[in-house]
Scaffold this motif. Structure first.
Motif, PDB file in Angstrom:
ATOM      1  N   LEU A 131      -1.878   6.606  -7.452  1.00 57.32           N
ATOM      2  CA  LEU A 131      -2.301   7.128  -8.558  1.00 57.32           C
ATOM      3  C   LEU A 131      -3.250   6.300  -9.493  1.00 57.32           C
ATOM      4  CD1 LEU A 131       0.403   8.812  -8.547  1.00 57.32           C
ATOM      5  CD2 LEU A 131       0.168   9.520 -10.739  1.00 57.32           C
ATOM      6  N   GLU A 132      -3.998   5.431  -8.768  1.00 57.48           N
ATOM      7  CA  GLU A 132      -4.942   4.560  -9.625  1.00 57.48           C
ATOM      8  C   GLU A 132      -6.016   5.188  -9.912  1.00 57.48           C
ATOM      9  OE1 GLU A 132      -5.726   2.229 -11.380  1.00 57.48           O
ATOM     10  OE2 GLU A 132      -4.827   0.548 -10.354  1.00 57.48           O
ATOM     11  N   ASP A 133      -6.744   4.712 -10.963  1.00 63.58           N
ATOM     12  CA  ASP A 133      -7.859   5.354 -11.640  1.00 63.58           C
ATOM     13  C   ASP A 133      -9.054   4.811 -10.394  1.00 63.58           C
ATOM     14  OD1 ASP A 133     -10.079   5.446 -13.656  1.00 63.58           O
ATOM     15  OD2 ASP A 133     -10.031   3.337 -13.195  1.00 63.58           O
ATOM     16  N   GLY A 134      -9.978   5.853 -10.299  1.00 62.64           N
ATOM     17  CA  GLY A 134     -11.140   5.609  -9.452  1.00 62.64           C
ATOM     18  C   GLY A 134     -11.935   4.054  -9.563  1.00 62.64           C
ATOM     19  N   ASP A 135     -12.449   3.862 -10.656  1.00 62.78           N
ATOM     20  CA  ASP A 135     -13.044   2.582 -10.891  1.00 62.78           C
ATOM     21  C   ASP A 135     -12.138   1.458 -10.627  1.00 62.78           C
ATOM     22  OD1 ASP A 135     -15.264   3.541 -12.040  1.00 62.78           O
ATOM     23  OD2 ASP A 135     -14.838   2.650 -14.069  1.00 62.78           O
ATOM     24  N   ILE A 148      -1.952   6.229  -2.855  1.00 59.30           N
ATOM     25  CA  ILE A 148      -1.088   7.556  -2.903  1.00 59.30           C
ATOM     26  C   ILE A 148      -1.915   8.400  -4.132  1.00 59.30           C
ATOM     27  CG2 ILE A 148       0.895   8.694  -3.338  1.00 59.30           C
ATOM     28  CD1 ILE A 148       2.257   6.170  -2.502  1.00 59.30           C
ATOM     29  N   ASP A 149      -2.371   9.522  -3.568  1.00 66.43           N
ATOM     30  CA  ASP A 149      -3.124  10.363  -4.527  1.00 66.43           C
ATOM     31  C   ASP A 149      -3.361  11.695  -3.766  1.00 66.43           C
ATOM     32  OD1 ASP A 149      -5.302  11.794  -5.949  1.00 66.43           O
ATOM     33  OD2 ASP A 149      -5.957   9.669  -6.748  1.00 66.43           O
ATOM     34  N   LEU A 150      -2.927  12.844  -4.639  1.00 65.39           N
ATOM     35  CA  LEU A 150      -2.978  14.268  -4.145  1.00 65.39           C
ATOM     36  C   LEU A 150      -4.184  14.922  -3.783  1.00 65.39           C
ATOM     37  CD1 LEU A 150       0.226  15.146  -5.797  1.00 65.39           C
ATOM     38  CD2 LEU A 150      -0.165  15.746  -3.410  1.00 65.39           C
ATOM     39  N   MET A 184     -10.555  14.147  -2.681  1.00 60.56           N
ATOM     40  CA  MET A 184     -11.788  13.981  -3.153  1.00 60.56           C
ATOM     41  C   MET A 184     -11.866  13.045  -4.380  1.00 60.56           C
ATOM     42  SD  MET A 184     -12.558  17.872  -2.821  1.00 60.56           S
ATOM     43  CE  MET A 184     -10.789  18.194  -2.725  1.00 60.56           C
ATOM     44  N   SER A 185     -10.621  12.501  -4.721  1.00 58.07           N
ATOM     45  CA  SER A 185     -10.683  11.543  -5.885  1.00 58.07           C
ATOM     46  C   SER A 185     -11.346  10.252  -5.450  1.00 58.07           C
ATOM     47  CB  SER A 185      -9.386  11.274  -6.369  1.00 58.07           C
ATOM     48  OG  SER A 185      -9.130  10.036  -6.778  1.00 58.07           O
ATOM     49  N   ARG A 186     -12.048   9.394  -6.183  1.00 57.73           N
ATOM     50  CA  ARG A 186     -12.609   7.977  -5.788  1.00 57.73           C
ATOM     51  C   ARG A 186     -11.703   7.354  -5.247  1.00 57.73           C
ATOM     52  NH1 ARG A 186     -15.687   5.528 -10.046  1.00 57.73           N
ATOM     53  NH2 ARG A 186     -14.459   6.615 -11.170  1.00 57.73           N
ATOM     54  N   SER A 187     -10.417   7.252  -5.854  1.00 58.74           N
ATOM     55  CA  SER A 187      -9.137   6.521  -5.291  1.00 58.74           C
ATOM     56  C   SER A 187      -9.092   6.434  -4.041  1.00 58.74           C
ATOM     57  CB  SER A 187      -7.953   6.574  -6.385  1.00 58.74           C
ATOM     58  OG  SER A 187      -8.434   6.903  -7.560  1.00 58.74           O
ATOM     59  N   ALA A 188      -8.635   7.880  -3.603  1.00 59.33           N
ATOM     60  CA  ALA A 188      -8.506   8.043  -2.200  1.00 59.33           C
ATOM     61  C   ALA A 188      -9.389   7.759  -1.377  1.00 59.33           C
ATOM     62  CB  ALA A 188      -8.095   9.735  -2.135  1.00 59.33           C
TER      63      ALA A 188
HETATM   64 MG    MG Z   1      -8.442   9.194  -9.007  1.00 56.93          MG
END
Ligand code: MG
Ligand code: ATP
Length: 246
Positions: free
Chosen positions: A162-166, A181-183, A186-190
């Motif tokens: 669950l990290e912030d994208g930046d 790990i990110d559900l 499409m999140s930038r983290s993933a």
């Molecule tokens: Mg994210």
């Protein structure tokens, strides 16, 4: 922790229990209000995934375990949501993979770091990093950039649930192998991860530990071939297809 108000027979027991744990985390000052909002976003994606570990996530969890096992200096980054949801499970994963644990917060306050360290200690952790904060992630503003120089600063492989994208992007540009790990696929983290694990933290962490235990005797060649066979783009597009189409 169990909640007396949620009957086990409830069809969405796991989800309600998770919500309850996050709420308790906020009450105890280990989870931020932002963490509550992140939890809500995660639940929506989990619902669409059928609240189960899809096959491509299971594979990513095995690959992530292999990465941690073959790393020189693997670190598991813990934030307020991880501490509230999977404190014991993260300690078990650290033990199974020889990883360090570092408390690393997006909304960093010394008090919250202290409470999370204490909470993890109560769940069996010793030697938790994150308080020294003598290293910096290049390209981020002061508070967001803080890490331990001998922790995430020196790591070759980092698990960031669950990290912030930046921050995920900045860590990846430091050349670290990033396991996210990110559900939300499409999140930038993933998207910036070497290994995106599109699964709920509460299922992903214990699964990774199981894989690490069964790979404990694998030699370097076997771990290399597990890692080399993985394609992050395929894992992401598979998860996205599951969310959109099934
Ligand atoms: Mg994210
Ligand atoms: P960005 O595109 O910059 O990454 P974002 O909206 O994803 O933006 P984040 O702060 O990274 O912002 O959001 C938290 C992420 O954590 C969300 O993608 C959410 O789906 C995910 N998440 C929340 N709870 C869980 C959980 N229990 N397990 C796995 N992922 C979760």
């Amino acid at each position: 922790m169990s909640s007396p108000e949620i009957p086990k027979s409830h069809p969405r027991y796991e989800s309600l229990l998770t919500r309850h744990r996050i709420e308790a985390g906020v009450d105890r000052g280990i989870t931020s209000k932002q963490g509550l909002i992140a939890q809500g976003r995660g639940e929506a994606f989990d619902y669409l995934l059928g609240e189960e570990t899809i096959d491509s996530a299971e594979e990513a969890e095995r690959v992530a375990a292999a990465h941690l096992l073959r790393a020189d200096h693997p670190v598991l980054s813990v934030n307020g949501n991880v501490a509230a949801l999977t404190p014991r499970e993260i300690v078990e994963l650290a033990e199974a993979t020889g990883s360090d644990i570092e408390v690393n917060l997006f909304n960093r306050t010394e008090g919250r770091i202290e409470r999370i360290v204490e909470h993890l200690r109560e769940h069996g952790a010793s030697d938790i990093k994150g308080k020294t904060a003598d290293g910096r992630i290049p390209g981020l503003d002061h508070e967001r950039a803080k890490v331990d120089a001998d922790g995430i600063g020196a790591a070759d492989v980092v698990l960031v649930p669950l990290e912030d994208g930046d921050r995920a992007e900045a860590l990846a540009s430091m050349g670290k192998t990033e396991l996210v790990i990110d559900l939300n696929p499409m999140s930038r983290s993933a998207q910036s991860a070497a290994v995106p694990i599109v699964d709920n933290l509460i299922r992903a962490i214990p699964n990774m530990t199981e894989h690490a235990r069964s790979l404990a005797d694998a030699d370097g060649d076997e771990l290399d071939s597990i890692v080399d066979s993985f394609d992050p783009k395929t894992a992401l597009s598979d998860a996205e297809r599951r969310i959109r189409e099934e």
